[in-house]
Scaffold this motif. Structure first.
Motif, PDB file in Angstrom:
ATOM      1  N   MET A   1       0.835  -1.205   0.000  1.00  0.00           N
ATOM      2  CA  MET A   1       0.000   0.000   0.000  1.00  0.00           C
ATOM      3  C   MET A   1       0.876   1.263   0.000  1.00  0.00           C
ATOM      4  SD  MET A   1      -3.375  -0.416   0.275  1.00  0.00           S
ATOM      5  CE  MET A   1      -4.464  -1.829   0.411  1.00  0.00           C
ATOM      6  N   SER A   2       0.407   2.280  -0.641  1.00  0.00           N
ATOM      7  CA  SER A   2       1.135   3.547  -0.630  1.00  0.00           C
ATOM      8  C   SER A   2       0.207   4.654  -1.104  1.00  0.00           C
ATOM      9  CB  SER A   2       2.372   3.442  -1.528  1.00  0.00           C
ATOM     10  OG  SER A   2       2.251   4.224  -2.681  1.00  0.00           O
ATOM     11  N   LEU A  17       1.702  -1.462   7.075  1.00  0.00           N
ATOM     12  CA  LEU A  17       3.142  -1.244   6.966  1.00  0.00           C
ATOM     13  C   LEU A  17       3.781  -1.266   8.352  1.00  0.00           C
ATOM     14  CD1 LEU A  17       2.970   1.728   4.441  1.00  0.00           C
ATOM     15  CD2 LEU A  17       3.252  -0.691   3.928  1.00  0.00           C
ATOM     16  N   THR A  18       5.104  -1.491   8.371  1.00  0.00           N
ATOM     17  CA  THR A  18       5.790  -1.409   9.660  1.00  0.00           C
ATOM     18  C   THR A  18       5.966   0.059  10.031  1.00  0.00           C
ATOM     19  OG1 THR A  18       7.779  -1.743   8.356  1.00  0.00           O
ATOM     20  CG2 THR A  18       7.095  -3.581   9.745  1.00  0.00           C
ATOM     21  N   THR A  25       8.069   6.259   6.989  1.00  0.00           N
ATOM     22  CA  THR A  25       7.127   5.407   6.261  1.00  0.00           C
ATOM     23  C   THR A  25       6.268   6.244   5.323  1.00  0.00           C
ATOM     24  OG1 THR A  25       7.050   3.833   8.074  1.00  0.00           O
ATOM     25  CG2 THR A  25       5.209   3.776   6.539  1.00  0.00           C
ATOM     26  N   TYR A  26       5.801   7.371   5.848  1.00  0.00           N
ATOM     27  CA  TYR A  26       4.897   8.211   5.046  1.00  0.00           C
ATOM     28  C   TYR A  26       5.627   8.774   3.824  1.00  0.00           C
ATOM     29  CZ  TYR A  26       1.261  11.660   4.048  1.00  0.00           C
ATOM     30  OH  TYR A  26       0.274  12.405   3.440  1.00  0.00           O
ATOM     31  N   ILE A 101      -6.685   7.127  12.362  1.00  0.00           N
ATOM     32  CA  ILE A 101      -5.909   8.008  11.462  1.00  0.00           C
ATOM     33  C   ILE A 101      -4.777   8.650  12.254  1.00  0.00           C
ATOM     34  CG2 ILE A 101      -5.992  10.117  10.080  1.00  0.00           C
ATOM     35  CD1 ILE A 101      -8.867   9.363   9.309  1.00  0.00           C
ATOM     36  N   LEU A 102      -5.071   9.116  13.460  1.00  0.00           N
ATOM     37  CA  LEU A 102      -4.051   9.798  14.271  1.00  0.00           C
ATOM     38  C   LEU A 102      -2.942   8.850  14.694  1.00  0.00           C
ATOM     39  CD1 LEU A 102      -6.389  11.932  16.576  1.00  0.00           C
ATOM     40  CD2 LEU A 102      -5.000  12.765  14.687  1.00  0.00           C
ATOM     41  N   ARG A 103      -3.291   7.592  14.971  1.00  0.00           N
ATOM     42  CA  ARG A 103      -2.234   6.712  15.479  1.00  0.00           C
ATOM     43  C   ARG A 103      -1.506   5.952  14.389  1.00  0.00           C
ATOM     44  NH1 ARG A 103      -4.767   1.533  18.780  1.00  0.00           N
ATOM     45  NH2 ARG A 103      -6.574   1.201  17.445  1.00  0.00           N
ATOM     46  N   TYR A 104      -2.147   5.780  13.208  1.00  0.00           N
ATOM     47  CA  TYR A 104      -1.490   5.039  12.139  1.00  0.00           C
ATOM     48  C   TYR A 104      -1.077   5.909  10.949  1.00  0.00           C
ATOM     49  CZ  TYR A 104      -3.273   0.892  14.560  1.00  0.00           C
ATOM     50  OH  TYR A 104      -3.552  -0.067  15.488  1.00  0.00           O
ATOM     51  N   ASN A 105      -1.686   7.087  10.804  1.00  0.00           N
ATOM     52  CA  ASN A 105      -1.383   7.899   9.620  1.00  0.00           C
ATOM     53  C   ASN A 105      -1.444   9.394   9.937  1.00  0.00           C
ATOM     54  OD1 ASN A 105      -0.781   8.527   7.000  1.00  0.00           O
ATOM     55  ND2 ASN A 105      -2.708   7.797   6.111  1.00  0.00           N
TER      56      ASN A 105
END
Lengths: 426, 166
Positions: A1-2, A17-18, A25-26, A101-105
């Protein structure tokens, strides 16, 4: 995913993703490219708003208001201070998407807010985060620090004249602060009591300055739209309901959680993704858009698709996409009693119909639940509810009235049984 | 009545530095915006917000004490009464209720011998009933001292948690 590929996981693509929340990562997956391009090429704000309009992105916080239109309301040329505010005060029972969203992205939200700042002429933004998820607030603070150090926030971004500062502000236990003007009061360090509108925040917002307030998921969708275009976003969903949306599924399912699916996906598919109703039980009722949205009987819900228009047609609201599933074991009187207590507890007390009416409704439902209901109580509840809805400064009054009216409409026989037999029929 | 000079001792230098970092987030003429963070920081250090502490925070932010008191009493994660060393706030709202929060509440009350809003005699635990914490997919859940969330609770997990909190 990206972020480089236009997948349906608009906001949740980092989750597999890790180290999903990290800047590395982002950025490695296309993050901050849209912001860099917009700022360095000095893309006209009108062009960005045009993409948002094409995308049919509608507010993900509950009201479903078209984002492009909201941004037009902002007096962008006003020379003084202006603000962009993100509403992450996610306290609508059933809703837990912005937390993910806040914790993963978190960086996609930061990028979205920076783009909003660029378009709207705001040099400063605030993200108001629900106080109960304080561990997530800390994650977001760390993401802000990373973004500042890497030059994605701060003065003269990418060597241009555009500067944007972003800060986190936390709530501390008040549902009402999810209402945008109460949220502004709270950022100003006051009780969270909603303001009378007009004036609207676009002209008189934070500190009396023009302010645009959007939901977390709404703002986090902006980088995707600027990366792949409004048309691509629109085509993920259906006309007038662009894009994917995170649905928070809670209650009586085998696999509760968040699922990001295109708007227009059949509810039956979402239910299947969430593992179906627990223990093979029968689906009794669903609240499709957070506790304030009118409840729908299970069979009605099974015929709905998940988009603003389909759910509205069925008599409820897509709201925040918080799907609360109830199986056949649920006593609807008990369920409504708990929801009514919530609105009674969380009414800010400013408007009489809400302050007095929420307590009144709770007490009547409480006595029905406890075998002391009176024959005219159902009429009384409908009467009180109809006198709260539409008679208050903010929507909390309506939010308290709609569950009562819809539970009585669809499950009135259970309430009548409680009154008559002094016990539950479930 | 507190000694007039004792206010300077109400919070540690560490806490004051944290409050300064909050103040820096807002425009220079809007220090009051930092009151939410400042009251949280003060409560973290001192356990609960006694009136003198609220006044101290208000003075520090150049705002009227009553305005800070309004904030402290409006938002329900601030404690304006003494609480135990470990405050357990159990969400009982509908999604948690559907997943057994009602039974967990009864279990906690029985185990601790107190009701919601009460503190055990030894000052170890305070039990509170909370509203939606925004994590309903992980229901049922509780907060420990406002900031640590424990999810997917069962009576056994609650017992383990209580034993760990000395």
């Amino acid at each position: 995913m990206s972020l480089l590929k236009p997948t349906v996981k608009v906001c949740s693509w980092t989750q597999e993703l890790t180290d999903p929340a990290s800047l590395a990562t982002y950025v490695a997956n296309g993050g901050y490219q849209a912001l860099r391009r917009i700022v360095t090429e000095q893309m006209p704000g009108d062009d960005i708003i045009a993409e948002l309009k094409t995308s049919a992105l509608r507010g993900r916080g509950g009201a479903g208001f078209p984002t492009g239109l909201k941004w037009i309301f902002m007096p962008r040329a006003f020379p003084g201070d202006k603000y962009i505010v993100c509403n992450s005060d996610e306290g609508e029972p059933g809703t837990f998407k912005d937390r993910d969203i806040l914790r993963y992205n978190p960086h996609q939200l930061i990028e979205g807010m920076a783009i909003a700042g660029y378009v709207l002429g705001a040099k400063v933004g605030y993200n108001y985060i629900h106080g109960e998820i304080f561990e997530i607030y800390d994650i977001f603070e760390r993401a802000l620090k990373e973004a500042r150090e890497a030059g994605y926030l701060g003065d003269k971004l990418f060597g241009t004249d555009f500067s944007f500062q972003l800060h986190a502000h936390h709530g501390y236990g008040a549902y009402i602060c999810g209402e945008e003007t109460a949220l502004l009061e709270s950022i100003e360090g006051k009780k969270g009591q909603p303001r009378f509108k007009p004036p609207f925040p676009a002209s008189f917002g934070l500190y009396g300055k023009p302010t645009t307030i959007n939901n977390t998921e709404t703002l986090a969708s902006v980088p995707w739209i600027m990366q792949h275009g409004g048309q691509a976003f629109l085509e993920l969903g259906k006309p007038n309901n662009g894009g994917s949306k995170l649905f928070s599924v809670s209650g009586h399912v085998n696999n509760p959680g968040n699922f990001e699916v295109p708007l227009g996906t059949p509810f039956a598919e979402l239910l299947e993704m969430a593992g179906g109703v627990r223990k093979g039980h029968k689906l009794k009722a669903v609240i499709p858009g957070g506790s304030s949205a009118p409840v729908l009987p299970g069979d009605v819900m099974m015929d709905c698709t998940l988009d603003f228009d389909s759910i509205a047609k069925a008599g409820s609201m897509l709201g925040s996409g918080a799907v609360i599933v109830m199986d056949e074991t649920v006593c609807m009187v008990r369920a409504l009693e708990r929801l009514s207590y919530f609105y009674f507890e969380e009414s800010c007390g400013q408007c009489t119909p809400c302050r007095e009416g929420t307590g009144w409704m709770y007490r009547v439902i409480h006595r029905i639940e406890h075998g002391q209901g009176r024959p005219d109580d159902l009429d009384l509840l409908n009467s009180v509810a109809s006198r709260i809805g539409g008679h208050t400064i903010c929507a909390l009054g309506d939010a308290a009235a709609m569950p009562v009216q819809s539970f009585l409409k669809h499950f009135g026989d259970e309430f009548a049984y409680h009154v008559e037999h002094k016990r539950c029929m479930v | 009545m507190a000694h007039p000079d004792s206010n300077s001792l109400l919070l540690s230098a560490e806490s004051l530095a944290l409050i300064d970092a909050e103040v820096a987030k807002y425009p220079a003429d809007q220090k009051q915006s930092a009151v939410m963070g400042a009251l949280r920081i003060a409560q973290n250090e001192r356990g609960w917000l006694k009136p003198e502490l609220i006044e101290f925070v208000a003075d520090y932010l150049d705002m009227p004490a009553i305005a800070a008191y309004e904030v402290a009493t409006f938002y329900n994660m601030y404690d304006t009464q003494p609480v135990g060393r470990h405050k357990i706030t159990l969400c009982t709202n509908l999604p948690c209720m559907l997943m057994g929060a009602g039974e967990l509440g009864e279990h906690l009350k029985e185990k601790l011998g107190i009701g919601f809003g009460q503190t055990t005699e030894d000052g170890r635990y305070t039990l509170k009933e909370g509203e939606c914490m925004g994590a309903c997919g992980d229901a049922p859940m509780c907060l420990h001292n406002n900031h640590v969330m424990h999810t997917h609770l069962t009576p056994e997990k609650v017992d383990e948690l209580l034993d760990k909190l000395k």
